[in-house]
Scaffold this motif. Structure first.
Motif, PDB file in Angstrom:
ATOM      1  N   GLU A  52     -48.882 -18.886  -7.782  1.00 29.27           N
ATOM      2  CA  GLU A  52     -49.483 -17.856  -7.446  1.00 29.27           C
ATOM      3  C   GLU A  52     -50.426 -18.409  -5.950  1.00 29.27           C
ATOM      4  O   GLU A  52     -50.807 -17.265  -5.040  1.00 29.27           O
ATOM      5  CB  GLU A  52     -50.977 -18.395  -8.402  1.00 29.27           C
ATOM      6  N   LEU A  53     -50.585 -19.461  -4.933  1.00 31.03           N
ATOM      7  CA  LEU A  53     -51.386 -19.875  -3.886  1.00 31.03           C
ATOM      8  C   LEU A  53     -50.247 -19.376  -2.809  1.00 31.03           C
ATOM      9  O   LEU A  53     -50.448 -18.633  -1.674  1.00 31.03           O
ATOM     10  CB  LEU A  53     -51.371 -21.222  -3.823  1.00 31.03           C
ATOM     11  N   ALA A  54     -49.149 -19.785  -2.591  1.00 31.40           N
ATOM     12  CA  ALA A  54     -47.786 -19.438  -1.627  1.00 31.40           C
ATOM     13  C   ALA A  54     -47.772 -17.913  -1.870  1.00 31.40           C
ATOM     14  O   ALA A  54     -47.929 -17.139  -0.441  1.00 31.40           O
ATOM     15  CB  ALA A  54     -46.842 -19.109  -2.004  1.00 31.40           C
ATOM     16  N   GLU A  55     -48.162 -16.948  -2.720  1.00 31.03           N
ATOM     17  CA  GLU A  55     -48.146 -15.619  -3.372  1.00 31.03           C
ATOM     18  C   GLU A  55     -48.837 -14.368  -2.591  1.00 31.03           C
ATOM     19  O   GLU A  55     -49.534 -13.574  -1.581  1.00 31.03           O
ATOM     20  CB  GLU A  55     -47.898 -15.292  -4.559  1.00 31.03           C
ATOM     21  N   THR A  56     -50.393 -15.892  -2.094  1.00 30.68           N
ATOM     22  CA  THR A  56     -51.533 -15.464  -2.256  1.00 30.68           C
ATOM     23  C   THR A  56     -51.096 -15.005  -0.313  1.00 30.68           C
ATOM     24  O   THR A  56     -51.695 -13.978   0.274  1.00 30.68           O
ATOM     25  CB  THR A  56     -52.764 -15.754  -2.500  1.00 30.68           C
ATOM     26  N   VAL A  57     -50.918 -15.791  -0.093  1.00 32.74           N
ATOM     27  CA  VAL A  57     -50.564 -16.109   1.482  1.00 32.74           C
ATOM     28  C   VAL A  57     -50.248 -15.098   2.159  1.00 32.74           C
ATOM     29  O   VAL A  57     -50.191 -14.131   3.093  1.00 32.74           O
ATOM     30  CB  VAL A  57     -50.271 -17.194   2.188  1.00 32.74           C
ATOM     31  N   ALA A  58     -49.112 -14.996   1.094  1.00 27.76           N
ATOM     32  CA  ALA A  58     -47.673 -13.656   2.023  1.00 27.76           C
ATOM     33  C   ALA A  58     -48.582 -12.649   1.016  1.00 27.76           C
ATOM     34  O   ALA A  58     -48.629 -11.448   1.884  1.00 27.76           O
ATOM     35  CB  ALA A  58     -46.523 -13.454   1.161  1.00 27.76           C
ATOM     36  N   ALA A  59     -49.181 -12.321   0.741  1.00 24.93           N
ATOM     37  CA  ALA A  59     -50.066 -10.879  -0.021  1.00 24.93           C
ATOM     38  C   ALA A  59     -51.099 -10.674   1.383  1.00 24.93           C
ATOM     39  O   ALA A  59     -51.221 -10.080   1.810  1.00 24.93           O
ATOM     40  CB  ALA A  59     -51.128 -10.584  -0.725  1.00 24.93           C
ATOM     41  N   ALA A  78     -55.212  -7.794   0.409  1.00 20.14           N
ATOM     42  CA  ALA A  78     -54.994  -8.603  -0.878  1.00 20.14           C
ATOM     43  C   ALA A  78     -55.382  -8.821  -1.620  1.00 20.14           C
ATOM     44  O   ALA A  78     -54.471  -8.449  -2.530  1.00 20.14           O
ATOM     45  CB  ALA A  78     -54.527 -10.517   0.277  1.00 20.14           C
ATOM     46  N   ALA A  79     -56.853  -8.586  -2.610  1.00 21.84           N
ATOM     47  CA  ALA A  79     -57.148  -9.173  -3.498  1.00 21.84           C
ATOM     48  C   ALA A  79     -56.876  -7.211  -4.287  1.00 21.84           C
ATOM     49  O   ALA A  79     -56.219  -8.342  -5.216  1.00 21.84           O
ATOM     50  CB  ALA A  79     -58.808  -9.293  -3.248  1.00 21.84           C
ATOM     51  N   ARG A  80     -57.043  -7.013  -3.206  1.00 25.50           N
ATOM     52  CA  ARG A  80     -56.548  -5.178  -4.171  1.00 25.50           C
ATOM     53  C   ARG A  80     -55.130  -5.167  -4.612  1.00 25.50           C
ATOM     54  O   ARG A  80     -55.365  -4.975  -6.406  1.00 25.50           O
ATOM     55  CB  ARG A  80     -56.851  -4.098  -3.332  1.00 25.50           C
ATOM     56  N   ARG A  81     -53.980  -5.640  -3.429  1.00 22.22           N
ATOM     57  CA  ARG A  81     -53.267  -5.841  -4.353  1.00 22.22           C
ATOM     58  C   ARG A  81     -52.846  -7.034  -5.501  1.00 22.22           C
ATOM     59  O   ARG A  81     -51.915  -6.707  -6.238  1.00 22.22           O
ATOM     60  CB  ARG A  81     -52.043  -6.249  -3.192  1.00 22.22           C
ATOM     61  N   LEU A  82     -53.650  -8.069  -5.386  1.00 23.13           N
ATOM     62  CA  LEU A  82     -53.279  -8.864  -6.480  1.00 23.13           C
ATOM     63  C   LEU A  82     -54.956  -8.583  -7.868  1.00 23.13           C
ATOM     64  O   LEU A  82     -54.108  -9.832  -8.304  1.00 23.13           O
ATOM     65  CB  LEU A  82     -53.632 -10.332  -6.007  1.00 23.13           C
ATOM     66  N   HIS A  83     -55.014  -7.863  -7.595  1.00 22.87           N
ATOM     67  CA  HIS A  83     -56.334  -7.646  -9.171  1.00 22.87           C
ATOM     68  C   HIS A  83     -56.929  -8.920  -8.834  1.00 22.87           C
ATOM     69  O   HIS A  83     -57.546  -9.160 -10.497  1.00 22.87           O
ATOM     70  CB  HIS A  83     -55.188  -7.259 -10.201  1.00 22.87           C
ATOM     71  N   ILE A  84     -57.689  -9.067  -7.529  1.00 23.95           N
ATOM     72  CA  ILE A  84     -58.989 -10.194  -7.670  1.00 23.95           C
ATOM     73  C   ILE A  84     -59.713 -10.255  -6.625  1.00 23.95           C
ATOM     74  O   ILE A  84     -59.479  -9.220  -6.271  1.00 23.95           O
ATOM     75  CB  ILE A  84     -58.358 -11.738  -7.792  1.00 23.95           C
ATOM     76  N   THR A  85     -60.533 -10.800  -6.295  1.00 27.49           N
ATOM     77  CA  THR A  85     -61.406 -10.674  -6.163  1.00 27.49           C
ATOM     78  C   THR A  85     -61.132 -11.422  -4.652  1.00 27.49           C
ATOM     79  O   THR A  85     -60.510 -12.532  -4.497  1.00 27.49           O
ATOM     80  CB  THR A  85     -63.239 -11.311  -6.049  1.00 27.49           C
ATOM     81  N   PRO A  86     -61.599 -10.898  -3.269  1.00 28.19           N
ATOM     82  CA  PRO A  86     -61.659 -11.107  -1.994  1.00 28.19           C
ATOM     83  C   PRO A  86     -62.395 -12.350  -1.532  1.00 28.19           C
ATOM     84  O   PRO A  86     -61.748 -13.226  -1.361  1.00 28.19           O
ATOM     85  CB  PRO A  86     -62.913 -10.758  -0.787  1.00 28.19           C
ATOM     86  N   ALA A  96     -43.619 -20.914   6.823  1.00 25.95           N
ATOM     87  CA  ALA A  96     -42.646 -21.428   6.150  1.00 25.95           C
ATOM     88  C   ALA A  96     -43.317 -21.119   4.756  1.00 25.95           C
ATOM     89  O   ALA A  96     -42.478 -20.888   3.780  1.00 25.95           O
ATOM     90  CB  ALA A  96     -43.066 -22.897   5.866  1.00 25.95           C
ATOM     91  N   ILE A  97     -45.025 -21.083   4.151  1.00 26.20           N
ATOM     92  CA  ILE A  97     -45.371 -20.401   3.053  1.00 26.20           C
ATOM     93  C   ILE A  97     -45.326 -19.212   2.743  1.00 26.20           C
ATOM     94  O   ILE A  97     -44.322 -19.156   1.683  1.00 26.20           O
ATOM     95  CB  ILE A  97     -46.934 -20.644   2.521  1.00 26.20           C
ATOM     96  N   ARG A 116     -41.489 -15.189  -1.268  1.00 22.67           N
ATOM     97  CA  ARG A 116     -40.336 -14.377  -1.134  1.00 22.67           C
ATOM     98  C   ARG A 116     -39.924 -14.646  -1.541  1.00 22.67           C
ATOM     99  O   ARG A 116     -38.708 -13.903  -2.024  1.00 22.67           O
ATOM    100  CB  ARG A 116     -40.080 -13.923   0.639  1.00 22.67           C
ATOM    101  N   GLN A 117     -39.019 -16.138  -1.138  1.00 20.98           N
ATOM    102  CA  GLN A 117     -37.534 -16.720  -1.780  1.00 20.98           C
ATOM    103  C   GLN A 117     -37.997 -16.265  -3.413  1.00 20.98           C
ATOM    104  O   GLN A 117     -37.049 -15.588  -4.142  1.00 20.98           O
ATOM    105  CB  GLN A 117     -37.398 -18.009  -1.221  1.00 20.98           C
ATOM    106  N   ALA A 118     -38.964 -16.784  -3.593  1.00 19.28           N
ATOM    107  CA  ALA A 118     -39.061 -17.408  -5.215  1.00 19.28           C
ATOM    108  C   ALA A 118     -39.081 -15.934  -5.726  1.00 19.28           C
ATOM    109  O   ALA A 118     -38.932 -15.788  -7.209  1.00 19.28           O
ATOM    110  CB  ALA A 118     -40.839 -17.778  -5.186  1.00 19.28           C
ATOM    111  N   ALA A 119     -40.673 -14.674  -5.290  1.00 19.42           N
ATOM    112  CA  ALA A 119     -40.075 -13.659  -6.259  1.00 19.42           C
ATOM    113  C   ALA A 119     -38.694 -13.210  -6.223  1.00 19.42           C
ATOM    114  O   ALA A 119     -38.671 -12.588  -6.925  1.00 19.42           O
ATOM    115  CB  ALA A 119     -41.085 -12.806  -4.714  1.00 19.42           C
ATOM    116  N   LEU A 120     -37.933 -13.099  -5.139  1.00 20.79           N
ATOM    117  CA  LEU A 120     -36.367 -12.795  -5.044  1.00 20.79           C
ATOM    118  C   LEU A 120     -35.928 -13.507  -5.814  1.00 20.79           C
ATOM    119  O   LEU A 120     -34.932 -12.723  -7.267  1.00 20.79           O
ATOM    120  CB  LEU A 120     -35.646 -13.275  -3.839  1.00 20.79           C
TER     121      LEU A 120
END
Length: 296
Positions: free
Chosen positions: A6-13, A23-31, A64-65, A70-74
Motif C-alpha cells: 500500500e505504501l509503495a503503491e502510493t509513492v508510484a501514484a 494521487a489521492a484522487r486516483r487512490l480514492h483517499i484524502t491528500p 527502487a520503491i 510496478r512489479q507487485a502490480a504486475l
C-alpha cells in the motif's frame, strides 16, 4: 524489513500523477492520507523517497520503491488471471512503456490495440528518442522500451526488432529552389532542414555523409506526424521513415535527395521478470516489429 505494498503503491501514484492531490484522487483517499503514507514509509526506510517539487519526483530510494510497486502490480495481475478470478469491475493494470516518436507514429500502436482486446490493461506511453528510452527502464519508470540500445539494461532482457529506415526527402518545389543547378554539398549548406528537436542528430549524420560542412537553418517540429507534414509542406528537407515517405513519393509530392539511407536498429527491452502479461506484450510487439521493420 518489509515494505507494505500500500505504501509503495502510493509513492508510484504520486510519481505518476505529479502531485499528492492527484494521487489521492486516483487512490480514492484524502491528500493528508497520501502524505501520511509517504511519511510512514520514509520513517520506516530512514530515507526520503520523494522530492516535493511540481511535479513530484522520486529520489534514488524512491525509484527502487516505484519499481517494486510496478512489479507487485504486475504479479498481482498475473496471479488473479491464473486463479481465474474476476478483477474488480473496471480495473485494468497500468503498463508503462517507452517508445521513440517515429515508432509511435507508425507501427507501435497496432500491437497495443490487439493486446488491449485480450487483456485488461491500459498503456501509459512515454515518448523519447530511441537513444534515451533505455534510461526510463533504468529508473523504473517503464516496464519495457523500444530502444536503440542492444546491450541489456541491468535487470532487463532484450530482443531485436529490426531497423527503421530513413531517406532524405523534400518537395519538388523545395528541390527546384535550393538544389537544382548547385553542387549537392554546397546546396545543403544553405537549404533549410527540419529537425525533431535539439537532440535529433539524424539529419546531421546524413549531412556529414554528403560532405556538407556548414550548419544550415533549422526548423524544430517535435511531433512525428507534424514533422512529416512540415516536410510535405516544403518547410525544409529531412529524413523520413519509409513508412511515412512511401506514399508521398509514389504520388510525386516528395522526391528523394539521394545519398545513403540511414538504418536505425531498434530493440525491445523489458524487465527480466517472468510474467505472462509482460511476456504477451513482448511477443506481440516483437512480432510486429520484425514484420514491418527492415532486417537489422
Amino acid at each position: 524489513m518489509r515494505i507494505p505494498f500500500e505504501l509503495a503503491e502510493t509513492v508510484a501514484a504520486v510519481v505518476d500523477e505529479g502531485t499528492l492531490d492527484a494521487a489521492a484522487r486516483r487512490l480514492h483517499i484524502t491528500p493528508s492520507a497520501v502524505s501520511q503514507r509517504i511519511k510512514t514509509l520514509e520513517e520506516q526506510l530512514g530515507r526520503v523517497v520523494l522530492v516535493r517539487s511540481k511535479p513530484a519526483r522520486a529520489t534514488e530510494a524512491g525509484v527502487a520503491i516505484v519499481r517494486l510497486a510496478r512489479q507487485a502490480a504486475l504479479l498481482e495481475h498475473d496471479t488473479v488471471a491464473e486463479l481465474g478470478a474476476d478483477a474488480d469491475e473496471g480495473a485494468r493494470t497500468a503498463v508503462p512503456l517507452a517508445v521513440n516518436a517515429d515508432s509511435l507514429g507508425t507501427w507501435f500502436l497496432a500491437p497495443l490495440a490487439r493486446l488491449s482486446q485480450r487483456h485488461p490493461v491500459v498503456f501509459d506511453l512515454h515518448r523519447d528518442d530511441q537513444d534515451f528510452t533505455a534510461g526510463l527502464l533504468e529508473s523504473g519508470t517503464v516496464m519495457g522500451a523500444v530502444t536503440s540500445r542492444a546491450t541489456p539494461v541491468a535487470g532487463c532482457r532484450v530482443s531485436t526488432l529490426g531497423a527503421m529506415r530513413y531517406e532524405a526527402v523534400a518537395t519538388p518545389a523545395f528541390v527546384e529552389r535550393w538544389v537544382l543547378g548547385a553542387a549537392i554539398a554546397e546546396a545543403l549548406n544553405a537549404a533549410p532542414v527540419v529537425d525533431f528537436d535539439r537532440r535529433d542528430d539524424l539529419q546531421n549524420e546524413w549531412l556529414r555523409a554528403m560532405g556538407a560542412t556548414a550548419r544550415p537553418p533549422r526548423h524544430f517540429v517535435p511531433a512525428s506526424n507534424d514533422f512529416a507534414t512540415a516536410v510535405r509542406l516544403g518547410l525544409g528537407w529531412a529524413l523520413l521513415p519509409t513508412f511515412q515517405s512511401a506514399e508521398p513519393l509514389a504520388r510525386g509530392e516528395l522526391v528523394r535527395l539521394g545519398g545513403p539511407p540511414i538504418d536505425v536498429p531498434l530493440h525491445w527491452q523489458q524487465w527480466n521478470l517472468r510474467s505472462p502479461l509482460l511476456d504477451a506484450i513482448a511477443e506481440e510487439i516483437v512480432a510486429e516489429g520484425r514484420r514491418v521493420l527492415a532486417p537489422a
